[in-house]
Every structure is written in structure tokens, then in C-alpha cells.
Design a protein around this motif. Structure first.
Motif, PDB file in Angstrom:
ATOM      1  N   SER A 104      75.022  54.484  68.840  1.00 47.54           N
ATOM      2  CA  SER A 104      75.482  55.455  67.841  1.00 47.54           C
ATOM      3  C   SER A 104      75.512  56.879  68.382  1.00 47.54           C
ATOM      4  O   SER A 104      76.154  57.746  67.789  1.00 47.54           O
ATOM      5  CB  SER A 104      74.591  55.399  66.595  1.00 47.54           C
ATOM      6  OG  SER A 104      73.315  55.972  66.843  1.00 47.54           O
ATOM      7  N   THR A 105      74.821  57.127  69.492  1.00 42.97           N
ATOM      8  CA  THR A 105      74.800  58.477  70.080  1.00 42.97           C
ATOM      9  C   THR A 105      75.872  58.674  71.149  1.00 42.97           C
ATOM     10  O   THR A 105      76.008  59.780  71.691  1.00 42.97           O
ATOM     11  CB  THR A 105      73.425  58.767  70.698  1.00 42.97           C
ATOM     12  OG1 THR A 105      73.203  57.903  71.826  1.00 42.97           O
ATOM     13  CG2 THR A 105      72.311  58.568  69.676  1.00 42.97           C
ATOM     14  N   THR A 107      79.096  59.648  72.838  1.00 44.41           N
ATOM     15  CA  THR A 107      80.127  60.612  72.478  1.00 44.41           C
ATOM     16  C   THR A 107      81.513  59.988  72.663  1.00 44.41           C
ATOM     17  O   THR A 107      81.664  58.984  73.361  1.00 44.41           O
ATOM     18  CB  THR A 107      80.034  61.865  73.356  1.00 44.41           C
ATOM     19  OG1 THR A 107      80.339  61.498  74.714  1.00 44.41           O
ATOM     20  CG2 THR A 107      78.640  62.489  73.286  1.00 44.41           C
ATOM     21  N   HIS A 134      80.002  59.405  68.467  1.00 44.87           N
ATOM     22  CA  HIS A 134      78.898  59.944  67.656  1.00 44.87           C
ATOM     23  C   HIS A 134      79.412  60.653  66.414  1.00 44.87           C
ATOM     24  O   HIS A 134      80.269  61.543  66.481  1.00 44.87           O
ATOM     25  CB  HIS A 134      78.084  60.908  68.526  1.00 44.87           C
ATOM     26  CG  HIS A 134      76.855  61.454  67.844  1.00 44.87           C
ATOM     27  ND1 HIS A 134      75.919  60.658  67.241  1.00 44.87           N
ATOM     28  CD2 HIS A 134      76.435  62.734  67.672  1.00 44.87           C
ATOM     29  CE1 HIS A 134      74.957  61.396  66.738  1.00 44.87           C
ATOM     30  NE2 HIS A 134      75.250  62.669  66.974  1.00 44.87           N
TER      31      HIS A 134
END
Length: 312
Positions: A104-105, A107, A134
Motif C-alpha cells: 500500500s506504500t 508509489t 500510494h
């Protein structure tokens, strides 16, 4: 169909790679409804015209489930069903990206440079409302900028049915309202649930209507409580039947977990322990509490007659 599972952060030897160019449809695709299949079919047609592989990338579990989104209700198409449908459509490779907090982080730039470029994606095919990276910061326009000359991006417009945009949200709403027929039109097929037949209270046998009590094998979107005309895949054949979804108020109160009980017409076999699939064809009536067993039996007979009529 080849299935490739991707897990981020990459373990040694697990980084994405491909030997040849491919067309890739990208999205969550929960439901694989008519809008989703229009995106994927566009990718398959393009791949055939170019003579290269057609692939799909999806994310599992659903990002809403991992991120604790308040509107997450469960799956319209769990991964196992999604795989079957994509295989039948002629997809060459399915990439299943494990969605976790680390993923989920990622980019939008990381998603492109660390996933799409190593997979030699010639063209990314996405829906009109596609977001990635993200906090959903990536858009089709940004993906075009990142790809520059090495990646094409085809955006497929919303699929309209009878003047209404087909969406997973609309299908969930239809199921919550008990409109199985509308859900089927939007999906392009009946809504299906699957589970294992488990021991119930066996009350159905004593009143002449034995039922298969399903323990669902995934977290599905649960339709409105009530009685449905259904088709059940049992012992290799689709069989007509009637299903009650709900809390059996005639016999108990305070139940918080819904039951899924199907009576299959003209069938006497033993299904305990077997995996069954049930397609919801039409909604017959709401669940209700009866004053006696005789009243319940009378209504079940009427429900069975109505289900047979609707399944013709």
C-alpha cells in the motif's frame, strides 16, 4: 492460463520479470462484471492483433479489506472464481499481486519502474476510473507520463447498460436490496456463492424439505435475507432449487451469522462434506417468522412452486 503471484517487498529471486512483451489489463476487478470484462476483452483483442500475450494484473486481498475501509462488505468474486472466469476468457497470464501494508506504500513511480517495466508491458489497459499507487495517487495520465515512449496506455470508458454505468457498487446495492436479477444483468451472469455442505439442525428432513447447509468458503457479499430461486451445482450438474438466506426466526432469535440453506428439487443424494456452488436467479420473498411448523411447511411448498416457475 499461467498464474504468477507477486509479493512485495520482493524476496530474493521473486522480483517480477518477463521474457516477452505483453498486453496487461490492470485492476481490482471484483465482480468481473460487464465493465471489467470490457476492459479485459479490449486487452485480449489488442494482444491478438499484435501477436503477443494477453495478461491481467489483479490485487488480493481486496485493498479495502487490508486498509480497513468502512464500506468493505466482502467479495463479489473471490480469487478462485476470478481465476476460472479469466481462464475461460482466454487470458494467458494472471498476475496476482499480494496486497499488504507494504504494498500500500508503493508509489506510482515504484509501481511502474519495479513492476510494469520488468514485466515488459507493451500496453496497459485500464478502466476510466483507474487509480494506482500510494493513496491512489496514480492515474492513467501519470502512467502515460511515466511510460513515455516505452508504454502505451489504453483507457476504456464506462460500460453502460440501459443508460446506467455498470459498477461493483451498483451490484452490491442490488444484492443488498434482494434484486438478484439486476445483479445478474450487471455481472453478465448470476451471482454465485460457494461453500461446503455442513451438518445443520436436520429439521428440513423432518418436514419433507431436506436442505444443504452451506458454510461459505470466502467472505462474500451477503445478499438480502430471504428466499431465492437458485441453481445449484451438485455432483457435476446444475440443479434447480430454492434457498433461504438469513437467520431462521421461526426457530431461533438473536442469531448474528446468516445461514445459507438450499433445497434441491428432486434430489436425494448425500452432499455432506461436498463443495457446492449456488447461483442466485431471483428473489421470491423476505424471510419471516411463522407461528407454527404447519404454516412454515405450507409456505415452503409455495416457495418451491414459485421457484420452479421462475427457473423454467
Amino acid at each position: 492460463m499461467n498464474i504468477v503471484r507477486l509479493s512485495y517487498p520482493w524476496a530474493e529471486g521473486s522480483r517480477p520479470h518477463a521474457d516477452h512483451s505483453q498486453i496487461m489489463a490492470i485492476g481490482q476487478f471484483d465482480g468481473l462484471h460487464l465493465g471489467h470484462t470490457s476492459v479485459i476483452e479490449h486487452g485480449i483483442r489488442l494482444a491478438k492483433s499484435l501477436g503477443i500475450a494477453a495478461s491481467v494484473m489483479t490485487f488480493n486481498p481486496n485493498p479495502k479489506e487490508i486498509l480497513g475501509k468502512g464500506d468493505y462488505e466482502g467479495y463479489l468474486t473471490p480469487l478462485s472464481i476470478k481465476e476460472e472466469i479469466l481462464r475461460s476468457m482466454g487470458v494467458d497470464t494472471l498476475y496476482v499481486a499480494q496486497f499488504n501494508h507494504a504494498f500500500s506504500t508503493v508509489t506510482p513511480e515504484q509501481f511502474y519502474y519495479e513492476m510494469l517495466r520488468p514485466l515488459k508491458v507493451h500496453t496497459a489497459v485500464v478502466g476510466f476510473d483507474f487509480h494506482f499507487g500510494h493513496k491512489g495517487a496514480g492515474t492513467p495520465e501519470l502512467l502515460r507520463e511515466l511510460g513515455q515512449e516505452s508504454l502505451q496506455v489504453d483507457t476504456v470508458p464506462a460500460f453502460q447498460l440501459e443508460g446506467t454505468k455498470v459498477s461493483s457498487t451498483a451490484i452490491r446495492r442490488a444484492l443488498r436490496e434482494g434484486d438478484a436479477a439486476l445483479a445478474a444483468r450487471l455481472l453478465g451472469r448470476p451471482y454465485q456463492i460457494r461453500g461446503t455442505v455442513i451438518d445443520g439442525d436436520k429439521r428440513g428432513r423432518t418436514i419433507g424439505f431436506p436442505t444443504a447447509n452451506l458454510d461459505l468458503n470466502e467472505k462474500y457479499v451477503v445478499p438480502k435475507s430471504g428466499v431465492y430461486a437458485v441453481r445449484v451445482m451438485a455432483e457435476g450438474a446444475w440443479r434447480a432449487g430454492v434457498m433461504n438466506i438469513g437467520y431462521k426466526p421461526t426457530f431461533q432469535s438473536g442469531e448474528t451469522r446468516p445461514s445459507f440453506e438450499a433445497h434441491i428439487f428432486d434430489y436425494q443424494g448425500d452432499l455432506y462434506g461436498q463443495q457446492l456452488a449456488a447461483e442466485l436467479i431471483d428473489y421470491i420473498r423476505p424471510e419471516q417468522k411463522f407461528g407454527s411448523i404447519d404454516e412454515l411447511v405450507t409456505q415452503i411448498r409455495l416457495d418451491a412452486e414459485e421457484a420452479r416457475r421462475r427457473l423454467v
